[in-house]
Design a protein around this motif. Structure first.
Motif, PDB file in Angstrom:
ATOM      1  N   SER A 118      -1.171  -4.467 -11.136  1.00  0.00           N
ATOM      2  CA  SER A 118       0.078  -5.646 -11.469  1.00  0.00           C
ATOM      3  C   SER A 118       1.391  -5.429 -10.362  1.00  0.00           C
ATOM      4  N   THR A 119       2.059  -4.178 -10.501  1.00  0.00           N
ATOM      5  CA  THR A 119       3.202  -3.774  -9.691  1.00  0.00           C
ATOM      6  C   THR A 119       3.288  -2.264  -9.743  1.00  0.00           C
ATOM      7  N   GLY A 120       4.210  -1.858  -8.677  1.00  0.00           N
ATOM      8  CA  GLY A 120       4.547  -0.622  -8.429  1.00  0.00           C
ATOM      9  C   GLY A 120       3.704   0.136  -7.231  1.00  0.00           C
ATOM     10  N   LEU A 121       3.780   1.468  -7.167  1.00  0.00           N
ATOM     11  CA  LEU A 121       3.176   2.398  -5.838  1.00  0.00           C
ATOM     12  C   LEU A 121       1.794   2.854  -6.441  1.00  0.00           C
ATOM     13  N   PHE A 122       0.940   2.375  -5.792  1.00  0.00           N
ATOM     14  CA  PHE A 122      -0.450   2.648  -5.928  1.00  0.00           C
ATOM     15  C   PHE A 122      -1.098   3.801  -5.187  1.00  0.00           C
ATOM     16  N   SER A 123      -1.897   4.560  -5.695  1.00  0.00           N
ATOM     17  CA  SER A 123      -2.552   5.787  -4.957  1.00  0.00           C
ATOM     18  C   SER A 123      -3.831   6.241  -5.592  1.00  0.00           C
ATOM     19  N   ASN A 124      -4.420   5.559  -6.685  1.00  0.00           N
ATOM     20  CA  ASN A 124      -5.339   6.022  -7.348  1.00  0.00           C
ATOM     21  C   ASN A 124      -6.632   5.585  -6.566  1.00  0.00           C
ATOM     22  N   CYS A 125      -6.954   6.149  -5.519  1.00  0.00           N
ATOM     23  CA  CYS A 125      -8.187   5.745  -4.550  1.00  0.00           C
ATOM     24  C   CYS A 125      -8.361   6.957  -3.498  1.00  0.00           C
ATOM     25  N   SER A 126      -9.308   6.602  -2.876  1.00  0.00           N
ATOM     26  CA  SER A 126      -9.820   7.806  -2.042  1.00  0.00           C
ATOM     27  C   SER A 126      -9.532   7.518  -0.660  1.00  0.00           C
ATOM     28  N   GLU A 127      -9.185   8.499   0.402  1.00  0.00           N
ATOM     29  CA  GLU A 127      -8.825   8.410   1.714  1.00  0.00           C
ATOM     30  C   GLU A 127     -10.286   8.241   2.631  1.00  0.00           C
ATOM     31  N   ASN A 128     -11.465   8.428   1.830  1.00  0.00           N
ATOM     32  CA  ASN A 128     -12.500   8.845   2.672  1.00  0.00           C
ATOM     33  C   ASN A 128     -13.645   7.343   2.517  1.00  0.00           C
ATOM     34  N   LEU A 129     -13.132   6.407   1.894  1.00  0.00           N
ATOM     35  CA  LEU A 129     -13.973   5.502   1.496  1.00  0.00           C
ATOM     36  C   LEU A 129     -13.619   4.243   2.006  1.00  0.00           C
ATOM     37  N   ILE A 130     -14.331   3.220   2.686  1.00  0.00           N
ATOM     38  CA  ILE A 130     -13.891   1.822   2.894  1.00  0.00           C
ATOM     39  C   ILE A 130     -14.684   0.925   2.138  1.00  0.00           C
ATOM     40  N   ASN A 131     -14.237   0.127   1.385  1.00  0.00           N
ATOM     41  CA  ASN A 131     -15.002  -0.858   0.495  1.00  0.00           C
ATOM     42  C   ASN A 131     -14.595  -2.275   0.343  1.00  0.00           C
ATOM     43  N   HIS A 132     -13.381  -2.479   1.167  1.00  0.00           N
ATOM     44  CA  HIS A 132     -12.873  -3.757   1.131  1.00  0.00           C
ATOM     45  C   HIS A 132     -12.020  -3.676   2.509  1.00  0.00           C
ATOM     46  N   TYR A 133     -11.523  -5.016   3.007  1.00  0.00           N
ATOM     47  CA  TYR A 133     -10.320  -5.019   4.066  1.00  0.00           C
ATOM     48  C   TYR A 133      -9.255  -6.209   3.434  1.00  0.00           C
ATOM     49  N   ALA A 134      -8.234  -5.628   3.950  1.00  0.00           N
ATOM     50  CA  ALA A 134      -7.085  -6.720   3.382  1.00  0.00           C
ATOM     51  C   ALA A 134      -5.921  -6.551   4.729  1.00  0.00           C
ATOM     52  N   LEU A 135      -4.822  -7.370   4.664  1.00  0.00           N
ATOM     53  CA  LEU A 135      -3.931  -7.415   5.615  1.00  0.00           C
ATOM     54  C   LEU A 135      -2.535  -6.468   5.397  1.00  0.00           C
ATOM     55  N   ALA A 136      -2.475  -5.502   6.038  1.00  0.00           N
ATOM     56  CA  ALA A 136      -0.975  -4.659   6.172  1.00  0.00           C
ATOM     57  C   ALA A 136      -0.016  -5.575   6.639  1.00  0.00           C
ATOM     58  N   ILE A 137       0.983  -6.038   5.714  1.00  0.00           N
ATOM     59  CA  ILE A 137       2.157  -6.918   6.210  1.00  0.00           C
ATOM     60  C   ILE A 137       3.301  -6.114   6.427  1.00  0.00           C
ATOM     61  N   GLY A 138       3.390  -4.794   6.375  1.00  0.00           N
ATOM     62  CA  GLY A 138       4.646  -4.151   6.353  1.00  0.00           C
ATOM     63  C   GLY A 138       4.691  -2.889   5.848  1.00  0.00           C
ATOM     64  N   PHE A 139       5.854  -2.183   5.747  1.00  0.00           N
ATOM     65  CA  PHE A 139       6.313  -1.286   5.014  1.00  0.00           C
ATOM     66  C   PHE A 139       7.710  -1.117   4.799  1.00  0.00           C
ATOM     67  N   ASP A 140       7.987  -0.209   3.456  1.00  0.00           N
ATOM     68  CA  ASP A 140       9.411  -0.186   3.137  1.00  0.00           C
ATOM     69  C   ASP A 140      10.266   0.899   3.759  1.00  0.00           C
ATOM     70  N   SER A 141      11.381   0.935   3.278  1.00  0.00           N
ATOM     71  CA  SER A 141      12.479   2.239   3.823  1.00  0.00           C
ATOM     72  C   SER A 141      11.881   3.429   3.258  1.00  0.00           C
ATOM     73  N   ASN A 142      10.841   3.700   2.272  1.00  0.00           N
ATOM     74  CA  ASN A 142      10.446   4.860   1.846  1.00  0.00           C
ATOM     75  C   ASN A 142       9.089   4.827   2.384  1.00  0.00           C
ATOM     76  N   ASN A 143       8.737   4.123   3.352  1.00  0.00           N
ATOM     77  CA  ASN A 143       7.316   4.216   4.278  1.00  0.00           C
ATOM     78  C   ASN A 143       6.041   3.983   3.288  1.00  0.00           C
ATOM     79  N   ASN A 144       6.540   3.249   2.115  1.00  0.00           N
ATOM     80  CA  ASN A 144       5.150   2.863   1.414  1.00  0.00           C
ATOM     81  C   ASN A 144       4.864   1.754   2.096  1.00  0.00           C
ATOM     82  N   TRP A 145       3.491   1.389   2.037  1.00  0.00           N
ATOM     83  CA  TRP A 145       2.723   0.320   2.785  1.00  0.00           C
ATOM     84  C   TRP A 145       2.850  -0.913   1.903  1.00  0.00           C
ATOM     85  N   VAL A 146       2.943  -2.399   2.506  1.00  0.00           N
ATOM     86  CA  VAL A 146       2.961  -3.345   1.930  1.00  0.00           C
ATOM     87  C   VAL A 146       1.760  -4.282   2.242  1.00  0.00           C
ATOM     88  N   VAL A 147       0.652  -4.371   1.224  1.00  0.00           N
ATOM     89  CA  VAL A 147      -0.597  -4.952   1.763  1.00  0.00           C
ATOM     90  C   VAL A 147      -0.842  -6.283   1.023  1.00  0.00           C
TER      91      VAL A 147
END
Length: 308
Positions: free
Chosen positions: A247-276
């Motif tokens: 829904s909202t907030g900062l997400f990290s419940n995922c793996s760094e070694n798996l790709i099963n989807h594609y999306a569009l990185a559209i930016g990042f904030d002042s704390n280096n969080n990615w906006v997708v």
């Protein structure tokens, strides 16, 4: 006789309480159906209501925790099991991709935060694992708008699903293959080749209208991806296994070694969080957007490619 009467009374109270409880839950389920659609048979309805209630409990338990960094909410996926969500909407990339070393380092010279959401459109892929095609299609549209003097175009994602033969249509694909297709054959306007959410026979009989010059890898480090995002959005591969009720907030419940989807990185904030920006529609996430914690969260640096 007293035992029989007592047993009947207990049974009546149990059934009554169950009925009242079910009625309360059914009203929530009915409201969900009014928004997302009804089921054809009574059996299917009862089965999906059971899953709905299980997912509702899961969401409530998650949101009640004190140490969470993101929240969940009800959405179009409420009547799907986790296995169904993964099987229908995601597709693990098993083909070999470019070998690279990911640098999960803090940024000593952070770049200026950027957010391109006002220059992009959130789409809904439906029950077709075409995130790869939407990711590339959206990157092309934003490139034309930002770098092409404000050209507001809409490219045919359906053409990629039908015609890009190195991918598997609604069973998944790879962003670089879609980019290579756009480079060689070009894409039609979506009005001439609209999206239908299922793979059909290719209808492209001539070259498309919209081409790209080429594409390049811009992942490998946060600095590299952030630098590229200063210019315009980037197509990225990700692990979206646990995105079902984000829904909202900062997400990290995922793996760094798996790709099963594609999306569009559209930016990042002042704390280096990615906006997708995702392709699950505006009713999912923050109006179609998910925020990921810094570095290689969900494998965002593994397969980040930018067109030009």
């Amino acid at each position: 006789m007293k035992y029989l009467i007592g047993s009947l009374l207990i049974s009546f109270l149990f059934i009554s309480n169950y009925f009242n409880s079910t009625q309360f839950q059914s009203s929530d389920f009915e409201n969900w159906q009014k928004q997302y659609g009804y089921f054809n048979t009574q059996y299917e309805r009862q089965y999906r209501e059971m899953i709905y209630n299980q997912n509702k409990k899961l969401i409530q338990e998650h949101n009640s925790k004190q140490n969470i960094t993101y929240r969940m909410q009800e959405n179009q996926f409420m009547t799907l099991t986790h296995e169904e969500f993964v099987g229908i909407y995601l597709s693990e990339v098993k083909e070999s991709i470019q070998e690279m070393t990911i640098l999960n380092q803090d940024l000593y010279n952070p770049l200026q935060a950027v957010d391109w959401r006002n220059y992009t459109t959130v789409y809904n892929q439906g029950s077709c694992a075409a995130g790869w095609a939407f990711s590339v299609g959206s990157s092309i549209e934003s490139w034309f708008y930002i770098r092409g003097g404000g050209q507001n175009i809409s490219v045919s994602v359906q053409q990629l699903v039908d015609c890009e033969k190195n991918s598997s249509g609604c069973n998944g694909g790879i962003n670089t293959q879609a980019m290579l297709y756009a480079l060689k054959d070009g894409l039609y306007n979506s009005q001439n080749y609209p999206y239908v959410g299922t793979q059909l026979a290719c209808k492209a009989t001539k070259s498309g209208t919209y081409f790209i010059n080429n594409y390049t890898f811009v992942g490998g480090s946060s600095q590299s991806l952030q630098s590229s995002l200063q210019n315009y959005p980037v197509s990225v591969g990700l692990d979206a296994t646990n995105w079902q009720f984000y829904s909202t907030g900062l997400f990290s419940n995922c793996s760094e070694n798996l790709i099963n989807h594609y999306a569009l990185a559209i930016g990042f904030d002042s704390n280096n969080n990615w906006v997708v920006q995702n392709s699950f529609g505006t009713g999912w996430g923050e109006n179609g957007i998910i925020k990921l914690l810094p570095n290689n969260t969900c494998g965002i640096l593994n397969q980040a490619y930018q067109i030009y």
